[in-house]
Every structure is written in structure tokens, then in C-alpha cells.
Design an enzyme around this catalytic site. Structure first.
Site, PDB file in Angstrom:
ATOM      1  N   LYS A   1       0.846  -1.204   0.000  1.00  0.00           N
ATOM      2  CA  LYS A   1       0.000   0.000   0.000  1.00  0.00           C
ATOM      3  C   LYS A   1       0.878   1.251   0.000  1.00  0.00           C
ATOM      4  CE  LYS A   1      -3.999   2.043   2.429  1.00  0.00           C
ATOM      5  NZ  LYS A   1      -4.946   1.950   3.559  1.00  0.00           N
TER       6      LYS A   1
ATOM      7  N   SER B   1     -10.488   0.290   6.710  1.00  0.00           N
ATOM      8  CA  SER B   1      -9.874   0.294   5.376  1.00  0.00           C
ATOM      9  C   SER B   1      -9.243  -1.008   4.914  1.00  0.00           C
ATOM     10  CB  SER B   1      -8.821   1.396   5.297  1.00  0.00           C
ATOM     11  OG  SER B   1      -9.449   2.625   5.097  1.00  0.00           O
TER      12      SER B   1
ATOM     13  N   SER C   1      -9.977   2.463   2.397  1.00  0.00           N
ATOM     14  CA  SER C   1      -8.984   3.121   1.576  1.00  0.00           C
ATOM     15  C   SER C   1      -8.026   2.160   0.876  1.00  0.00           C
ATOM     16  CB  SER C   1      -8.172   4.095   2.433  1.00  0.00           C
ATOM     17  OG  SER C   1      -7.408   3.404   3.401  1.00  0.00           O
TER      18      SER C   1
HETATM   19  N1  GLN Z   1     -13.383   5.017   5.568  1.00  0.00           N
HETATM   20  C1  GLN Z   1     -12.820   5.490   6.784  1.00  0.00           C
HETATM   21  C2  GLN Z   1     -12.355   6.911   6.640  1.00  0.00           C
HETATM   22  O1  GLN Z   1     -12.575   7.455   5.620  1.00  0.00           O
HETATM   23  C3  GLN Z   1     -11.723   4.586   7.236  1.00  0.00           C
HETATM   24  C4  GLN Z   1     -10.459   4.842   6.544  1.00  0.00           C
HETATM   25  C5  GLN Z   1      -9.351   3.955   7.042  1.00  0.00           C
HETATM   26  O2  GLN Z   1      -9.582   2.978   7.735  1.00  0.00           O
HETATM   27  N2  GLN Z   1      -8.141   4.352   6.696  1.00  0.00           N
HETATM   28  O3  GLN Z   1     -11.787   7.481   7.511  1.00  0.00           O
END
Ligand code: GLN
Length: 493
Positions: free
Chosen positions: A78, A183, A159
């Protein structure tokens, strides 16, 4: 001969060890798949030479009887992980061109375990998002397509959307993810793969570009539960460079895998069944309960009364921490510098941040600075911290009655790109089932349960006690065995 890109991490590891194929053949097959998969936009940077270099080292190690746990296994990384000499931009413009002089602890551990890097995976910018649409480097297309005539291109989730798309499309056998509020789990659910976020502190955050430091955790993503166990074992472990790293030995999760849940009690939290829960998701959840019973577990219904406050609490704490963490991007130290003619220092800060951050990142910085500002701090941030403690306490009470929890991972299957982009609140609702475990720092995993009527994958979430990744993995293993999920996206790219 079988297509090498269809192999799991365990099959690659064992096949290389047995000499069924060389690590170079495996890396070459995945490098070709990465190239052919470019229409999905899953990778921001491709590093085929790094994959080959690690493969050659693995082939040599085999000849000298010196194999490591991940020798011969190429993986995707990532873009939130700093990788020495390779652009690490958190999918943002402000870090475009930033090539770290150091390696994150987690990626370093994976290379030390013999893995090779296929490239840096696309993601939501600074890991803020649930659809991968906030990336400066463009959307990632899910390899999955609806089978009911709908032609829209779908999100792979976010994400870690590059990770989930790449794994389900066989552009890598496994990848790293990070999970701040879901995410790893939500993109895994959207693409029919598995992903585990360990207990907060299991994996070092050193060298992972920070979003919300009290929530950020690295974890594994792969097609099978076993592969997740293998990867996580290589990623976890104490690191003196991260003050929140847990100084505990790393369990042998792969060796401990068992789908026998005799003696375990599964809690079913009633707050995760709101009115209007999609009936297909509710039905899969019931099926999941039946599978865990079949594996020997007892089942109890219970209550986590503060669940409804988790989402608003998360969307105060995460932006608050983000606004502080992202203050470092000032045009002086990393990546982008926008220095208009005759401009002073303040102008440079403003111009760099205006040009470098995307809309969602700016929205979070504004919310975060607002909830931390004098006069509002107690009303929002302090209050959110108190509610967070209540949410954690709900789980502590639950552990008096059960050993793990089973819930759906997300309230819907993958949606179309663009569908929720104009409505941040609708986007934030995606995280409703994943953020409570994040706020409490608990290990949690998503495992595929089946397909909905449109032919799209749905995931089940297992949440475990602190440090009990083994039970989380084992319950997921039991579901995997019973769900027999073998569906894969048809190749269209
Ligand atoms: N979707 C969540 C956010 O936008 C979680 C993102 C994540 O876990 N990095 O913050």
C-alpha cells in the site's frame, strides 16, 4: 500448467521450496499480470525489478537450503508505507515524488522474510475514504462487475482499494493494508477476499504515513485466511521506534489455525441489525451464525449499547488527529513546494497545502482543527474521547459473555464509482460496522461469505478480544471452509 498467478501465498511458498517452479517464474508471471492489469489502476508505481531481485534471492536460498518464511512470494505494498528510494505518496499530490530515505518497519520485515515488491498500491489519499475515489492518482476499478445487467464500474472499496482490486484480479497474491476505521475490512468485503486488522500495537506504525495515530494499524490482505496468517506473522512484532508498539512475542498464527470452535462462544450484537438492514446481508449474517454453530461454537445474543455513537465519535477523533499529523506538510520538508513569485513563508505554506491536498483531506483538516479549537475542544474532542471509552467498555462487557463477535462487514455490497462522491455522509456510513472495533483497538477480520443477487461479494466480520487474533483467524477459517467461496471476477481488463 496452472497459471502461477492463481496460486495462494502458501502454494507459492511451498511450491518454491519443493522446486515445482522457480521464484523467478512466479515473479515474472505477476509482473506480467500487473502490466496487463493497468486498466484497473491498482498500482501507482510498478517495481518489477524489485520483485525479480527478491525472486532470484529466493531461488539462490533454495539452492543453499536457506529459505525464509516468504521466500519467492511477491506482494503489493500500500502506498501509505514508506519504501526506501521508491515513491511513497499516500496517493496524494503533496507527497508526489517523495522517495523516503528509509523503509517502514512493517515493509522492512516483509522484505527480510523474503517477500518481493511488485509495486505501490493505489489508495484513498492519506487513507481517507471508503471507495478509493480520493486518490490523486485516479480511481481504482473493481475487477468485479454486476451480473444483473448493471454496467457501472464499481468501487473496490477503500482506503486499501488498490490492495483489494489487485488481489482479487490476481495482480498479486497478497498485499499490505492499513485500517484506521475499516480500510482493510471493507475493501476486502467488496472484492471477495479476506483481510485482518490486528490488535492496535501489534504492527509497528513507524514509517507508515500517519492519518489518525491512535487508530492506524497495518494488516494483511489475501484471498485465504491462511495467507493472512502467514503475512501477519511476518509483519507483526515489537518495534522500539513506535511508542505504542506492543512488546510481546508474535504467535505462530498459521500453525495455530483450526476450524474447530468447540468451547468458544460467539456474540451476536443486536445493534448491528438496524431497521432497514439489507435483507441479503441479514440473511448472510444468519448463515454465518449457522456456520459457526456447525463448527462447534455456542451463540449468544448481546448488546453493545453505545454502537450508534461510534461513527460520529470516529469522525471527530480521526479528523482531529489527522489535522495534527498533516500539519507537517508545509512545502519545506517533503514533496510538493508551491512558491509563488515574491511569496513569503506563509504564502508558500498556504499555496502548497491548497494545491497539494485533495478536497476530502481538506474537509478533514477543517473538521479536525474546528473540534480541537479553543471553545469547542471540550464539547467535541473531549466528549468524543469519553464516548470512545464507553464503546471500548461495551466490548469489555461483551467479553464476559463471549469470545468473539460476528457481524456483517459493511451495510452494502460494492457501489458504483461516483455514486456517493457528492455526499460525504453517505460515504461515511459505509464504516458503520467497522469503526467500533477500531475505536476499541480490537483485532477484526473480514472473510467472504457469498454473493448477492447481483453476483457481488459480501463479507462477514469477526471481532476478537485484545491480542486474540488466533480466535479471529480460526472463526474466519471455519467460515471460509463452510462458505466454499470460489467466485472470482471475470477478466475484462
Ligand atoms: N473510511 C474510513 C475513513 O474514511 C476509514 C479509513 C481507514 O480505515 N483508513 O476514515
Amino acid at each position: 500448467m496452472t497459471d502461477l498467478t492463481d496460486l495462494t501465498v502458501a502454494e507459492i511458498r511451498d511450491g518454491v521450496a519443493q522446486g515445482s517452479f522457480s521464484a523467478r517464474e512466479v515473479a515474472s508471471a505477476f509482473n506480467a499480470a500487473v502490466e496487463a492489469g493497468r486498466p484497473l489502476n491498482a498500482y501507482i508505481v510498478e517495481t518489477p525489478e524489485k520483485a525479480l531481485e527478491a525472486a532470484d534471492a529466493a531461488d539462490k536460498a533454495r539452492a543453499s537450503g536457506d529459505l525464509k518464511p516468504l521466500s519467492g512470494v511477491p506482494i503489493g505494498m500500500k502506498d501509505l508505507f514508506c519504501t526506501e528510494g521508491v515513491q511513497s505518496a499516500a496517493a496524494s499530490h503533496i507527497l508526489e515524488g517523495f522517495k523516503p530515505a528509509y523503509e517502514s518497519t512493517v515493509s522492512g520485515k516483509l522484505w527480510a522474510a523474503g517477500a518481493g515488491m511488485l509495486g505501490k498500491l493505489n489508495m484513498d489519499q492519506f487513507a481517507m475514504g471508503s471507495s478509493n475515489e480520493t486518490s490523486y492518482f485516479g480511481n481504482v476499478s473493481s475487477p468485479w462487475r454486476r451480473q444483473d445487467g448493471g454496467n457501472a464500474v464499481l468501487t473496490p472499496g477503500g482506503s486499501s482499494g488498490g490492495s483489494s482490486a489487485a488481489i482479487s484480479a490476481r495482480l498479486c497474491p497478497a498485499a499490505t493494508g492499513t485500517d484506521t476505521g475499516g480500510s482493510i475490512r471493507q475493501p476486502a468485503a467488496f472484492t471477495g477476499i479476506s483481510g485482518i486488522k490486528p490488535t492496535y500495537g501489534r504492527c509497528s506504525r513507524w514509517g507508515i504515513i500517519a492519518f489518525a495515530s491512535s487508530l492506524d494499524q497495518a494488516g494483511a490482505m489475501a484471498r485465504t485466511v491462511r495467507d493472512n496468517a502467514i503475512l501477519l506473522e511476518a509483519m507483526a512484532g515489537f518495534d522500539a521506534k513506535d511508542a505504542t508498539s506492543l512488546d510481546l512475542p508474535v504467535p505462530q498464527w498459521e500453525a495455530g489455525l483450526s476450524s474447530n470452535l468447540k468451547g468458544k462462544t460467539v456474540g451476536i450484537p443486536k445493534e448491528y441489525r438496524p431497521d432497514g438492514l439489507d435483507p441479503e446481508i441479514a440473511a448472510l449474517w444468519d448463515q454465518g451464525v449457522a456456520w459457526l454453530k456447525d463448527a462447534g461454537a455456542n451463540v449468544v445474543e448481546l448488546s453493545l449499547p453505545h454502537t450508534q455513537y461510534a461513527l460520529p465519535t470516529y469522525y471527530i477523533i480521526a479528523p482531529a488527529e489527522a489535522s495534527s499529523n498533516l500539519a507537517r506538510y508545509d512545502g519545506v520538508r517533503y514533496g510538493l513546494r508551491d512558491l509563488p513569485d515574491g511569496a513569503g513563508l506563509q504564502d508558500m505554506y498556504a499555496a502548497t497545502r491548497a494545491a497539494g491536498f485533495g478536497d476530502e483531506v481538506k474537509r478533514r483538516i477543517m473538521i479536525g482543527t474546528y473540534v480541537l479549537s479553543a471553545g469547542f475542544y471540550d464539547a467535541y474532542y473531549t466528549q468524543a474521547c469519553k464516548v470512545r471509552a464507553l464503546i471500548a467498555r461495551d466490548f469489555e462487557h461483551a467479553w464476559e459473555k463471549c469470545d468473539l463477535l460476528l457481524t456483517p462487514t459493511a451495510p452494502s455490497a460494492a457501489f458504483a464509482l461516483g455514486e456517493k462522491q457528492a455526499d460525504p455522509l453517505a460515504m461515511y456510513l459505509n464504516d458503520v460496522f467497522t469503526v467500533p472495533a477500531s475505536l476499541a483497538g480490537l483485532p477484526a477480520m473480514s472473510v467472504p461469505g457469498g454473493l448477492d443477487k447481483a453476483g457481488l461479494p459480501l463479507g462477514l466480520q469477526i471481532i476478537g478480544k485484545p491480542l486474540d487474533e488466533q480466535t479471529v483467524l480460526n472463526a474466519s477459517f471455519a467460515i471460509e471452509e463452510r462458505a466454499g467461496f470460489t467466485a472470482r471476477p471475470e477478466k475484462w481488463w
